[in-house]
Design an enzyme around this catalytic site. Structure first.
Site, PDB file in Angstrom:
ATOM      1  CB  VAL A  20      10.605  33.794 -30.834  1.00  0.00           C
ATOM      2  CG1 VAL A  20       9.581  33.822 -29.717  1.00  0.00           C
ATOM      3  CG2 VAL A  20      10.658  32.395 -31.459  1.00  0.00           C
ATOM      4  CB  VAL A 137       7.098  22.140 -24.549  1.00  0.00           C
ATOM      5  CG1 VAL A 137       6.634  20.812 -25.126  1.00  0.00           C
ATOM      6  CG2 VAL A 137       8.262  21.923 -23.604  1.00  0.00           C
ATOM      7  CB  ILE A 141       0.376  23.461 -28.367  1.00  0.00           C
ATOM      8  CG1 ILE A 141       0.482  23.232 -29.879  1.00  0.00           C
ATOM      9  CG2 ILE A 141      -0.713  22.594 -27.762  1.00  0.00           C
ATOM     10  CD1 ILE A 141       0.810  21.792 -30.256  1.00  0.00           C
ATOM     11  CG  ASP A 206      13.859  21.245 -30.393  1.00  0.00           C
ATOM     12  OD1 ASP A 206      14.146  22.252 -29.725  1.00  0.00           O
ATOM     13  OD2 ASP A 206      12.721  21.031 -30.841  1.00  0.00           O
ATOM     14  CE  LYS A 210      10.620  22.073 -28.817  1.00  0.00           C
ATOM     15  NZ  LYS A 210      10.466  22.099 -30.275  1.00  0.00           N
ATOM     16  N   GLY A 309       7.481  29.038 -35.213  1.00  0.00           N
ATOM     17  CA  GLY A 309       7.054  30.223 -35.964  1.00  0.00           C
ATOM     18  C   GLY A 309       6.983  31.432 -35.047  1.00  0.00           C
TER      19      GLY A 309
HETATM   20  P1  NAP Z   1      16.754  33.738 -33.759  1.00  0.00           P
HETATM   21  O1  NAP Z   1      15.839  34.070 -34.875  1.00  0.00           O
HETATM   22  O2  NAP Z   1      18.100  33.201 -34.079  1.00  0.00           O
HETATM   23  O3  NAP Z   1      16.930  35.070 -32.885  1.00  0.00           O
HETATM   24  C1  NAP Z   1      17.817  35.176 -31.818  1.00  0.00           C
HETATM   25  C2  NAP Z   1      17.861  36.629 -31.375  1.00  0.00           C
HETATM   26  O4  NAP Z   1      18.642  36.726 -30.193  1.00  0.00           O
HETATM   27  C3  NAP Z   1      18.477  37.579 -32.401  1.00  0.00           C
HETATM   28  O5  NAP Z   1      17.774  38.789 -32.426  1.00  0.00           O
HETATM   29  C4  NAP Z   1      19.903  37.798 -31.885  1.00  0.00           C
HETATM   30  O6  NAP Z   1      20.395  39.091 -32.159  1.00  0.00           O
HETATM   31  C5  NAP Z   1      19.710  37.655 -30.393  1.00  0.00           C
HETATM   32  N1  NAP Z   1      20.895  37.092 -29.724  1.00  0.00           N
HETATM   33  C6  NAP Z   1      21.362  35.821 -29.845  1.00  0.00           C
HETATM   34  N2  NAP Z   1      22.449  35.658 -29.074  1.00  0.00           N
HETATM   35  C7  NAP Z   1      22.662  36.851 -28.459  1.00  0.00           C
HETATM   36  C8  NAP Z   1      23.641  37.329 -27.559  1.00  0.00           C
HETATM   37  N3  NAP Z   1      24.620  36.548 -27.115  1.00  0.00           N
HETATM   38  N4  NAP Z   1      23.549  38.601 -27.148  1.00  0.00           N
HETATM   39  C9  NAP Z   1      22.571  39.418 -27.611  1.00  0.00           C
HETATM   40  N5  NAP Z   1      21.618  39.026 -28.470  1.00  0.00           N
HETATM   41  C10 NAP Z   1      21.656  37.761 -28.896  1.00  0.00           C
HETATM   42  O7  NAP Z   1      16.092  32.718 -32.738  1.00  0.00           O
HETATM   43  P2  NAP Z   1      14.529  32.375 -32.575  1.00  0.00           P
HETATM   44  O8  NAP Z   1      14.128  31.396 -33.610  1.00  0.00           O
HETATM   45  O9  NAP Z   1      13.773  33.633 -32.429  1.00  0.00           O
HETATM   46  O10 NAP Z   1      14.563  31.546 -31.210  1.00  0.00           O
HETATM   47  C11 NAP Z   1      14.747  32.205 -29.972  1.00  0.00           C
HETATM   48  C12 NAP Z   1      14.524  31.229 -28.821  1.00  0.00           C
HETATM   49  O11 NAP Z   1      13.195  30.719 -28.882  1.00  0.00           O
HETATM   50  C13 NAP Z   1      15.422  29.996 -28.822  1.00  0.00           C
HETATM   51  O12 NAP Z   1      15.679  29.616 -27.493  1.00  0.00           O
HETATM   52  C14 NAP Z   1      14.559  28.933 -29.519  1.00  0.00           C
HETATM   53  O13 NAP Z   1      14.915  27.624 -29.149  1.00  0.00           O
HETATM   54  C15 NAP Z   1      13.214  29.295 -28.970  1.00  0.00           C
HETATM   55  N6  NAP Z   1      12.061  28.910 -29.784  1.00  0.00           N
HETATM   56  C16 NAP Z   1      12.035  29.200 -31.113  1.00  0.00           C
HETATM   57  C17 NAP Z   1      10.905  28.883 -31.858  1.00  0.00           C
HETATM   58  C18 NAP Z   1      10.835  29.200 -33.325  1.00  0.00           C
HETATM   59  O14 NAP Z   1       9.833  28.852 -33.955  1.00  0.00           O
HETATM   60  N7  NAP Z   1      11.822  29.828 -33.920  1.00  0.00           N
HETATM   61  C19 NAP Z   1       9.810  28.290 -31.232  1.00  0.00           C
HETATM   62  C20 NAP Z   1       9.867  28.007 -29.860  1.00  0.00           C
HETATM   63  C21 NAP Z   1      11.003  28.338 -29.145  1.00  0.00           C
HETATM   64  P3  NAP Z   1      20.664  39.639 -33.665  1.00  0.00           P
HETATM   65  O15 NAP Z   1      19.316  39.680 -34.315  1.00  0.00           O
HETATM   66  O16 NAP Z   1      21.253  40.979 -33.506  1.00  0.00           O
HETATM   67  O17 NAP Z   1      21.569  38.648 -34.313  1.00  0.00           O
HETATM   68  N1  HSE Z   2      13.273  24.412 -33.855  1.00  0.00           N
HETATM   69  C1  HSE Z   2      12.095  24.153 -33.106  1.00  0.00           C
HETATM   70  C2  HSE Z   2      11.185  23.235 -33.902  1.00  0.00           C
HETATM   71  C3  HSE Z   2      11.398  25.439 -32.798  1.00  0.00           C
HETATM   72  O1  HSE Z   2      11.440  23.050 -35.106  1.00  0.00           O
HETATM   73  O2  HSE Z   2      10.245  22.677 -33.342  1.00  0.00           O
HETATM   74  C4  HSE Z   2      10.296  25.286 -31.796  1.00  0.00           C
HETATM   75  O3  HSE Z   2      10.769  24.873 -30.552  1.00  0.00           O
END
Ligand code: NAP
Ligand code: HSE
Length: 407
Positions: A20, A137, A141, A206, A210, A309
């Site tokens: 993200v 959430v 959207i 999750d 939401k 995504g």
């Molecule tokens: P991710 O790909 O695992 O990325 C997490 C990032 O945060 C990485 O860059 C990591 O650093 C950094 N990080 C994690 N813990 C840390 C710490 N203790 N100190 C410093 N840096 C730290 O996660 P993501 O999928 O982007 O998701 C991020 C957030 O958005 C989560 O809360 C997730 O629930 C939410 N979210 C995700 C999506 C989705 O589609 N993925 C959609 C909606 C919401 P490094 O890169 O150096 O390891």
């Molecule tokens: N892991 C979550 C999902 C990311 O699959 O919907 C978006 O919140």
């Protein structure tokens, strides 16, 4: 279009540069001109906080100070922080500190919000800053804003949604392509949909967080997360998806909540549900999400779009950032009452797969298969009546059906 004022520049720190966070940096770059024209000021990412500063990233980070020391950001002059690192307690303390220092926070962190949103909103109000969380959430959207501002003239009585992209992707691959559960989960992880610990996705936690956040907004009631019941998809077998398909049904993991305004009672739960093919939610596939909201003025409203995504989620985050810069600031609304959460007692038909044909078949409306397995659709049963049926025959699988009843 607004005139972009040269001296108006919002400085942003991004906490996390994963799926993200990288999406946010990329979207700010590709839509730079459109964004600044639209809000009349420029948005500049000055800092990013990560675990590993040496990691190669797929996004242009020129001009951004990358640090693994949060103090560097506390001591900077950023106006706004985008929190996309995930985690609960450590992240809560970081967000508290920024809010208390008068820094706006935009977050996608439903795990944290579902537990601490009231407290963090209060802190934001106290320090006259905004805590925005559209991306927490249903990814891209705009359902939070849809409920908060688009539907605020309604008494909302029901929210129903496919809220987890990973589970929906897995169920779609199992149903349409016959993939086994693990192969589908591996692919969802490779595509960046899944949480760091995918248990949260597949066991319904999750989606539970939401639907709790949406219910809080929809009914203006604080929702205790530990009262939200979950049933996930990790035990779903392809055999049941195939039999359900023969009966014209398709499985979706649904977050469901209702508010009975007369008794002021709320039911909130997550479970795999079977839907008739004619139901709009039956056609929400892959990592797409969809949310139904029922209001007493508007009737039924449906939101549909990408639930996960990088760029998709960034769309919601950057939009929050833009609204903070350009909007007339509104205080974060905090419910003044907690919901009394009750179990959902709605009567409905169920898909059941039994070890053998039951002696008493009065509650069965349609037999789907009666060779190797005994599979049937029940008449409309209350949860208590389903429990009775479960006592008379060994139930191998049972799923509620939403949107169609058999008599
Ligand atoms: P991710 O790909 O695992 O990325 C997490 C990032 O945060 C990485 O860059 C990591 O650093 C950094 N990080 C994690 N813990 C840390 C710490 N203790 N100190 C410093 N840096 C730290 O996660 P993501 O999928 O982007 O998701 C991020 C957030 O958005 C989560 O809360 C997730 O629930 C939410 N979210 C995700 C999506 C989705 O589609 N993925 C959609 C909606 C919401 P490094 O890169 O150096 O390891
Ligand atoms: N892991 C979550 C999902 C990311 O699959 O919907 C978006 O919140």
């Amino acid at each position: 279009m607004k005139k972009v004022e040269e001296d108006k520049n919002m400085k942003i720190a991004i906490l996390g540069l994963g799926t993200v966070g990288s999406g946010v940096v990329e979207l700010l770059q590709i839509n730079h001109e459109k964004i600044s024209q639209s809000i009349g000021e420029t948005l500049t990412v000055t800092h990013a906080f990560v675990n590993d500063v040496t990691k190669q990233r797929d996004v242009d980070l020129t001009g951004i100070t990358i640090t693994d020391d949060i103090n560097t950001i506390y001591e900077s002059d950023v106006d706004l922080v985008v929190e996309v690192m995930g985690g609960i307690e450590k992240t809560r303390a970081i967000i508290q500190r920024f809010l208390a220092n008068g820094v706006h926070v935009v977050t996608a962190n439903k795990d944290l919000l579902a537990l601490h949103i009231d407290e963090l909103s209060q802190l934001a109000n106290q320090h006259k800053v905004v805590l925005a969380y559209e991306a927490s959430v249903a990814g891209g959207i705009p359902v939070i804003r849809g409920i908060q501002t688009g539907l605020n003239s309604n008494q909302i009585s029901q929210v129903l949604g496919i809220l987890n992209g990973t589970s929906n992707y897995i169920l779609t691959r199992m149903t349409q392509d016959g993939w086994d559960y693990q192969a589908a989960l591996n692919k969802a992880q490779a595509l960046g949909y899944a949480e760091a610990d995918p248990t949260n996705d597949v066991e319904g936690f999750d989606a539970g967080r939401k639907i709790a956040l949406l219910s809080r907004l929809a009914y203006n009631r604080s929702i205790q997360l530990d009262h939200v019941k979950h049933r996930g998809i990790s035990n779903v077998e392809v055999v049941d998806l195939d039999y359900a398909n023969q009966a014209g049904l398709v499985m979706k993991l649904l977050g469901k909540s209702r508010h009975d305004a007369d008794k002021d009672m709320v039911s909130v739960n997550v479970e795999p549900v079977l839907l008739p093919m004619t139901h709009q939610l039956a056609h929400v596939n892959d990592a797409m999400n969809s949310v139904f909201v029922k209001g007493n003025g508007v009737g039924e409203v449906m939101f549909y779009g990408p639930g996960a995504g990088g760029l998709e989620t960034a769309s919601a985050i950057v939009s929050d950032v833009m609204n903070i810069t350009s909007a007339t600031q509104q205080a974060n609304k905090i419910p003044n009452q907690s919901a009394t959460i009750v179990a959902d007692q709605t009567a409905r038909s169920y898909y059941v797969r039994l070890a053998e044909k039951p002696h008493d078949s009065e509650s069965l409306a349609e037999i789907v298969a009666n060779d190797q397995d005994f599979v049937a659709i029940t008449t409309v049963l209350t949860p208590t009546e389903l429990e009775q049926l479960e006592k008379t025959a060994e139930v191998l699988a049972a799923y509620p059906i939403e949107g169609k009843e058999w008599s």
